[in-house]
Every structure is written in structure tokens, then in C-alpha cells.
Design a protein around this motif. Structure first.
Motif, mmCIF file in Angstrom:
data_model
loop_
_atom_site.group_PDB
_atom_site.id
_atom_site.type_symbol
_atom_site.label_atom_id
_atom_site.label_comp_id
_atom_site.label_asym_id
_atom_site.label_seq_id
_atom_site.Cartn_x
_atom_site.Cartn_y
_atom_site.Cartn_z
ATOM 1 N N TYR A 153 0.824 -1.214 0.000
ATOM 2 C CA TYR A 153 0.000 0.000 0.000
ATOM 3 C C TYR A 153 0.859 1.266 0.000
ATOM 4 N N VAL A 154 1.991 1.234 0.672
ATOM 5 C CA VAL A 154 2.910 2.373 0.608
ATOM 6 C C VAL A 154 3.356 2.594 -0.837
ATOM 7 N N GLY A 155 3.685 1.500 -1.525
ATOM 8 C CA GLY A 155 4.151 1.612 -2.899
ATOM 9 C C GLY A 155 3.072 2.030 -3.874
ATOM 10 N N ILE A 156 1.908 1.419 -3.810
ATOM 11 C CA ILE A 156 0.853 1.692 -4.787
ATOM 12 C C ILE A 156 0.290 3.097 -4.596
ATOM 13 N N PHE A 157 0.133 3.534 -3.352
ATOM 14 C CA PHE A 157 -0.421 4.867 -3.111
ATOM 15 C C PHE A 157 0.497 5.943 -3.671
ATOM 16 N N SER A 158 1.770 5.902 -3.291
ATOM 17 C CA SER A 158 2.694 6.936 -3.740
ATOM 18 C C SER A 158 2.907 6.893 -5.244
ATOM 19 N N THR A 159 2.926 5.700 -5.813
ATOM 20 C CA THR A 159 3.095 5.579 -7.264
ATOM 21 C C THR A 159 1.939 6.233 -8.003
ATOM 22 N N LEU A 160 0.713 5.964 -7.587
ATOM 23 C CA LEU A 160 -0.451 6.528 -8.265
ATOM 24 C C LEU A 160 -0.550 8.042 -8.071
ATOM 25 N N VAL A 161 -0.241 8.508 -6.860
ATOM 26 C CA VAL A 161 -0.324 9.947 -6.584
ATOM 27 C C VAL A 161 0.732 10.724 -7.360
#
Length: 305
Positions: free
Chosen positions: A190-198
Motif C-alpha cells: 500500500y505504501v508503494g501503490i499509493f505513492s506511485t499513483l499519486v
């Protein structure tokens, strides 16, 4: 019928060794970010690289085994708040290292246990006695010695580093609240997917490709350092208690000093040698008090940047 797995045997020296390698990796994150910034890469792309490589590695390793279980969470709100806090940590620190030596941002980062101790009162309902409040105050005096506000040596980027450190304290609070709710792999996802999308729209709008070998190395290394460091520190805690590993995190200042000298030709000034021991001593005192009071030991530097 579920299969029970025995915990790994305790091997303290091996766990400490893994933790030290992890702290070296965390220094590599900051060094890569500073190097990319000096090569002219936009800040948002640097932070994006940090997380998109992280996400790719977490997914490649865990998705084949866990499938959709990797993305299932017992508390989506907390996962998002945790990801926001870690993103704030990275943005503040990556911007600060463009203007400050690694040793300065690292020393400011050592205030995280002090901030976390203070925030544990309103956010976790914990009680902090006068001794630890005194240690918090002394620790921030150490920060003032390092950054010297009001003097010619003061740089506003010190405030960015402090803001990033405050974000890291929130990150650890949300991590503590998620303990027993989701697996470490899910939290990393979730740390990775959130920051990647934002970050993707901002990073892709001004994308820059490396035009040198050192640029390509830093391009991929920033995410690799983050992922490997996180994995190693997690494994290290399987071989040695947190109370044993925590004090060794302060040795990261040595890695930062070496990187600053060997890579960026930046030597610490005399005030760092005065202020950093004050900050580190305050953090170690809080660690000792929490250990005496049988509270979960806070690792001063872990899963940072």
C-alpha cells in the motif's frame, strides 16, 4: 489445516549485522536522491522512482504467492494515512538533501523518537513522564545547535528535514496501530501503490531520462536501496529483539558522513559533532526508559525515506 511455522532461532549478532546493512541501504536512498537532484531530475520524479521500483519488487515477490491476499487490508483508512505519512517523509527529506549535507539531514532525522514520544500522548493515549519530556527538550536543543537558526549557517531546508522527520513519526504511529491487522507485505504494497499513483501524473509530465552511467545507476538504485533495506530490517528483527537492534541505528550517521565525504565532498562542520551527540543521547535515553517501562521499543531509524 494450517501449517504452523516456528520462529527463526535467535541469532543476535547476525540480526545486528543485517540491521547495519539495512542502515547502509537507507543511506543509499538519500545519496541516490541527492545525486539525481544534482543531475537535474525533478523532485517528483525522484520520489516516484523511489516508490515505483519498490512497488514493482514487492509485487513481483509477493503476488505470485499471495495473490489477492496481498491487497486485502483490515483497515484501508490507516493504510492510506500511513502511506501519506511516508510520502511526506520522502518529499521533505529528498528536497532537504538537495541543499544540506547528508550528515545534517541524518542528524535531524534522529529526532524521530523524540517526536514520536511526544505524539504518543495525544495519538496513542500513552503517558510520558517528566524525564522523557526533559529528554525531548534536550534533544531539540541539540537540533538547534546543528541548524543554528538566526545565523548565517542556517538554511530553511532544515525545516523541510524536520517536517519529513515529523511525518516519519506519524508513519510509525500508524504502523503501530496496524500491528496485527495486516502483514508487512501488505503494508509495503500500500505504501508503494499509493505513492506511485499519486506521483505518476507529476513525474510523467516532466519526465527526464538519464544521459550518463551514474545517472542510470542512481535511477534504479534509489528504489532498490529502499526495498532491500526494508526487507533486511524486517528479517533482522526475526533474529534479534528490537531492544537489541535499536541503538545500532545511530551508527547510520557514520554511513552518512562517509557518503557525504566520498560521494559529495562534504565534510561535517564542528557544530554537527556538538549537536548530534546531544540528539543521539536523548534518543537513547528515551529508548532506555521505554525498555525499563516494558513498552515497545521504538527503532530510531527504520524503514525511512
Amino acid at each position: 489445516m494450517s501449517t504452523a511455522f516456528a520462529p527463526p532461532p535467535e541469532r543476535r549478532l547476525f540480526g545486528i549485522g543485517l540491521a547495519l546493512v539495512a542502515y547502509f541501504m537507507f543511506t543509499g536512498i538519500d545519496s541516490s536522491a541527492k545525486w539525481l537532484g544534482q543531475l537535474g531530475f525533478p523532485l517528483m520524479q525522484i520520489v516516484f522512482l523511489r516508490y515505483v521500483v519498490h512497488l514493482a519488487l514487492v509485487s513481483a515477490i509477493n503476488l505470485p504467492q499471495q495473490g489477492l491476499n496481498l491487497v486485502r487490508t483490515g483497515n484501508l483508512r490507516l493504510q492510506i494515512l500511513r502511506a501519506v505519512a511516508m510520502l511526506g517523509m520522502s518529499v521533505g527529506n529528498f528536497l532537504a538533501v538537495q541543499y544540506l549535507p547528508l550528515t545534517v539531514t541524518g542528524a535531524i532525522g534522529f529526532t524521530m523518537p523524540l517526536i514520536l514520544c511526544a505524539l504518543s500522548v495525544p495519538m496513542l493515549g500513552e503517558t510520558v513522564g517528566w524525564r522523557r519530556w526533559a529528554a525531548i527538550g534536550v534533544g531539540f536543543i541539540g537540533v538547534l545547535v546543528i541548524v543554528r537558526p538566526g545565523s548565517d549557517a542556517f538554511h530553511p531546508a532544515s525545516l523541510l528535514a524536520l517536517a519529513g522527520t515529523a511525518s516519519s513519526a506519524f508513519y510509525f504511529i500508524f504502523t503501530r496501530r496496524l500491528a496485527g491487522v495486516d502483514s508487512p507485505a501488505t503494508s509495503q504494497f500500500y505504501v508503494g501503490i499509493f505513492s506511485t499513483l499519486v506521483l505518476a501524473p507529476f513525474a510523467l509530465a516532466n519526465w527526464v531520462w538519464p544521459d550518463s552511467i551514474d545517472g542510470w545507476i542512481a535511477f534504479f538504485a534509489i528504489g532498490m536501496f529502499g526495498f532491500v533495506g526494508h526487507q533486511l530490517i524486517t528479517v533482522a528483527y526475526g533474529f534479534a529483539p528490537a531492544a537489541v537492534i535499536a541503538p545500532f541505528s545511530y551508527l547510520q550517521i557514520i554511513f552518512m558522513a562517509l557518503a557525504g565525504w566520498m560521494v559529495f565532498n562534504q565534510l561535517p562542520d564542528i557544530w554537527l559533532y556538538v549537536g548530534a551527540p546531544i540528539v543521539i543521547g536523548s534518543g537513547l535515553y528515551i529508548w532506555l526508559r521505554e525498555r525499563q517501562l516494558a513498552k515497545p521499543v521504538v527503532t530510531p531509524i527504520a524503514e525511512v525515506r
